[in-house]
Design an enzyme around this catalytic site. Sequence first.
Site, PDB file in Angstrom:
ATOM      1  CB  SER A 152      27.165  36.166  37.887  1.00  0.00           C
ATOM      2  OG  SER A 152      28.001  36.800  38.819  1.00  0.00           O
ATOM      3  CD  GLU A 247      33.074  40.963  34.166  1.00  0.00           C
ATOM      4  OE1 GLU A 247      32.583  40.656  35.350  1.00  0.00           O
ATOM      5  OE2 GLU A 247      32.484  40.498  33.195  1.00  0.00           O
ATOM      6  CG  HIS A 277      29.708  41.051  37.214  1.00  0.00           C
ATOM      7  ND1 HIS A 277      30.372  40.019  36.568  1.00  0.00           N
ATOM      8  CD2 HIS A 277      28.574  40.788  37.992  1.00  0.00           C
ATOM      9  CE1 HIS A 277      29.707  38.948  37.116  1.00  0.00           C
ATOM     10  NE2 HIS A 277      28.893  39.043  38.126  1.00  0.00           N
TER      11      HIS A 277
END
Length: 308
Positions: A152, A247, A277
Amino acid sequence: MLERDGSLDSQAEFLKKAVDMLVAATPPVGSPISEWRSGFERMCATFDVPLDAHIEQIDEDGVHGLAITAHGASSDRLIMHLHSGGYVMGSSGAYRNFACRLSEATGATVFLADYRLAPEHPYPAAVEDALAAFRWCTRRQDASRTIISGDSAGGGLAIATLLALRDAQAEAPAAGIAISPLLDLSGEGDSMRTNANSDPLIDRTMVVEMGKVYISDIDPHEHPLASPLWGKHHDLPPLFLTASASEVLKDDVVRLAASVRGAGGRVTVSLPKGMIHIWTLFPFLREAANSLTLIGNFAKECWNSRRI
């Protein structure tokens, strides 16, 4: 008792469990950052840490984090992993379970590097800390035996660190790994629109608004160490990029991969279907194990090729 292979429950139910955990950990919009942080830490604390893992607290020369070696893994190879959290939350402590699984998959020690968080420490604090952490890693292990990884925001930070090392003409690690990386704080990928209805966790508004907490009003197109998609992508080490095909950040991976290949670089892309995610964070998801196996194979191949 639920089994990861789905023998007592379906993978769809495991996926719903992961989504429910993330939703429960996320406070209402407008809540103090402290509530976002505490919710994420509580969620990750539910993931067991193997008793036979070796965990070393690192606090040296301004570098903080945890060095974690799974049972049977070696300390002569090192992965520096940068955690998720939108640059505003997350910690090495929250990622102990993940680091154990990454260490097991790669056969290496994993250094979970803590970095300063926004809004108390906006951009470029996280990049400065990641660079300092990598310098610490190379004092402990040769750069050719080291890999930079992240998921991320940490995935974006990992790529930013590679760009900064290249620009400084510093020795590069053997490879880079990015899981569901946040590479474009302007949120301009097509999947922001096409996957808007299939991503239960993230949307463009979250990407842009949380990004502003980190970068304030600067233009992400002009600051590639904040939004590495907008940098130049030549002369990077081999990359492994993965995101869920469902995503909104999928096209961050697709666009970076195309740019790296266009610049003559080597990149491996994995886009598993139907995941959420940072699915690799959740130890009960079968696809988390599958993805870590791919990452482990990639890491070993890169280390072996550097050795040859």
